[in-house]
Design a protein around this motif. Sequence first.
Motif, PDB file in Angstrom:
ATOM      1  N   ASP A  52       0.871  -1.167   0.000  1.00  0.00           N
ATOM      2  CA  ASP A  52       0.000   0.000   0.000  1.00  0.00           C
ATOM      3  C   ASP A  52       0.914   1.225   0.000  1.00  0.00           C
ATOM      4  O   ASP A  52       1.591   1.483   0.997  1.00  0.00           O
ATOM      5  N   PRO A  53       0.970   1.970  -1.083  1.00  0.00           N
ATOM      6  CA  PRO A  53       1.943   3.071  -1.145  1.00  0.00           C
ATOM      7  C   PRO A  53       1.674   4.206  -0.176  1.00  0.00           C
ATOM      8  O   PRO A  53       2.529   5.056   0.029  1.00  0.00           O
ATOM      9  N   TRP A  54       0.499   4.212   0.457  1.00  0.00           N
ATOM     10  CA  TRP A  54       0.149   5.304   1.363  1.00  0.00           C
ATOM     11  C   TRP A  54       0.319   4.944   2.828  1.00  0.00           C
ATOM     12  O   TRP A  54       0.082   5.767   3.693  1.00  0.00           O
ATOM     13  N   ARG A  55       0.779   3.740   3.139  1.00  0.00           N
ATOM     14  CA  ARG A  55       0.669   3.266   4.511  1.00  0.00           C
ATOM     15  C   ARG A  55       1.750   3.774   5.453  1.00  0.00           C
ATOM     16  O   ARG A  55       1.538   3.888   6.655  1.00  0.00           O
ATOM     17  N   GLY A  56       2.950   4.080   5.003  1.00  0.00           N
ATOM     18  CA  GLY A  56       3.993   4.575   5.895  1.00  0.00           C
ATOM     19  C   GLY A  56       4.756   3.467   6.577  1.00  0.00           C
ATOM     20  O   GLY A  56       5.244   2.539   5.925  1.00  0.00           O
ATOM     21  N   LEU A  57       4.879   3.519   7.909  1.00  0.00           N
ATOM     22  CA  LEU A  57       5.687   2.571   8.653  1.00  0.00           C
ATOM     23  C   LEU A  57       5.002   1.224   8.789  1.00  0.00           C
ATOM     24  O   LEU A  57       3.780   1.109   8.686  1.00  0.00           O
ATOM     25  N   TYR A  58       5.838   0.206   9.043  1.00  0.00           N
ATOM     26  CA  TYR A  58       5.346  -1.160   9.208  1.00  0.00           C
ATOM     27  C   TYR A  58       5.635  -1.666  10.619  1.00  0.00           C
ATOM     28  O   TYR A  58       6.624  -1.272  11.242  1.00  0.00           O
ATOM     29  N   LEU A  59       4.794  -2.565  11.090  1.00  0.00           N
ATOM     30  CA  LEU A  59       5.127  -3.414  12.217  1.00  0.00           C
ATOM     31  C   LEU A  59       5.737  -4.704  11.667  1.00  0.00           C
ATOM     32  O   LEU A  59       5.445  -5.097  10.535  1.00  0.00           O
ATOM     33  N   PRO A  60       6.581  -5.394  12.440  1.00  0.00           N
ATOM     34  CA  PRO A  60       7.134  -6.664  11.949  1.00  0.00           C
ATOM     35  C   PRO A  60       6.059  -7.647  11.504  1.00  0.00           C
ATOM     36  O   PRO A  60       6.234  -8.363  10.509  1.00  0.00           O
ATOM     37  N   SER A  61       4.940  -7.660  12.208  1.00  0.00           N
ATOM     38  CA  SER A  61       3.861  -8.592  11.851  1.00  0.00           C
ATOM     39  C   SER A  61       3.255  -8.269  10.492  1.00  0.00           C
ATOM     40  O   SER A  61       2.684  -9.146   9.835  1.00  0.00           O
ATOM     41  N   ASP A  62       3.350  -7.022  10.042  1.00  0.00           N
ATOM     42  CA  ASP A  62       2.845  -6.655   8.721  1.00  0.00           C
ATOM     43  C   ASP A  62       3.687  -7.305   7.624  1.00  0.00           C
ATOM     44  O   ASP A  62       3.150  -7.858   6.656  1.00  0.00           O
ATOM     45  N   LEU A  63       4.994  -7.235   7.763  1.00  0.00           N
ATOM     46  CA  LEU A  63       5.885  -7.748   6.728  1.00  0.00           C
ATOM     47  C   LEU A  63       5.953  -9.273   6.726  1.00  0.00           C
ATOM     48  O   LEU A  63       6.231  -9.881   5.689  1.00  0.00           O
ATOM     49  N   TYR A  64       5.715  -9.883   7.888  1.00  0.00           N
ATOM     50  CA  TYR A  64       5.839 -11.341   7.982  1.00  0.00           C
ATOM     51  C   TYR A  64       4.497 -12.065   8.076  1.00  0.00           C
ATOM     52  O   TYR A  64       4.446 -13.230   8.449  1.00  0.00           O
TER      53      TYR A  64
END
Length: 371
Positions: free
Chosen positions: A77-89
């Motif tokens: 999502d190009p608008w989302r900004g920062l990630y939590l580790p659980s988002d990427l994994y």
Amino acid sequence: MEIETLDELDDHLDSDGPLRGLRLQGLDLTTYGARLAAHGDLTGLVVLGGTVPVPVAELLLTRGAIIFPGVADAPVDPWRGLYLPSDLYAGLEDGYSSTPDARAYAWFVDAQLRTDAYCTLVRAIHDDSVTDELDEFVQGRSVVGIMGGHALQRNSAAYAGAAQLGHALAEEGHLVATGGGPGAMEAANLGALCRSAAALEDAIGHIAGVPGFRPDVTSWAATALAARDVVVGDQPQAPTETMGPSARSLGIPTWFYGHEPPNVFCDVIAKYFSNAIREEGLLARSNGGIVVLDGAAGTVQEVFQAVTPLFYASDDAPLPPLVLVGREHWTERVPVWATVQALAAGRPMADAIHLVDSIDEVLPLLGPPTP
């Protein structure tokens, strides 16, 4: 003015303030058509991503607003900004290749899409959104960057040392920022995340059985996620917009080096497609100092990127310290220290550069947090 939550939008609409110049980012505007229409001319209102049903979109466009829609066929999502580790994994139980992180890397290196104008635009928007939220996240914090190689093994004494350094810095009140990858970066992020020396020791013991990310990223990440769950306990993750003051561990990795997976021991992850933006951003935000552990080509590049602004700094500019750890490494195995010294000779940066033998000597050189 950026509005990133519906509560903020409600407050602004209730105040009858002008909409010109507003940036509505990532909001669900399904029920807001009538309230927006009540403001008449919407020229200058910009809607960035989010959910905008066709009737609301038509209303916005006919009244002069600009809409940048969401992107349906990109893995991010190009608008989302920062990630939590659980988002990427997410979906790791089905193997690393099924996670959003791995799919984003595959999309990034796809030969047909690499230079596609649409995909290039999506990546640029994404990285700008990350930068926007990252600036808010670090505002008012003393950030110490820790650089080091990705090959450091979890079961090594050097890994434990890097973790202890990250923990000590976080206990002093610094936000510990790394390149967000494996090895020394993971160790420093883990140390910062842990709130006690005992928790850190237990976590290292938990993950040491899978010492590196090769050849199996899935096991490496799964072991770390299990250890992270123990470290953070049952406390829910706070929204990123409210975590700034309490965060201790930040990772800034890149899909440019997508073969190196991000570590999970960060409070948040600012992951970029552009390595150039990522590296400059990490170094520029390290206002509390930069500590460089053992590393090879990538770490050497970061050393000289850090040296450049020190070299050109004006005489009265406060300079954050640059500390290279490991005298033998930086004078013999990878002998960059002599070059750094030569550049510093006769310049203000001479007082900002340091070469030490061990991590125990680092903390006194950085001092207390001074954002």
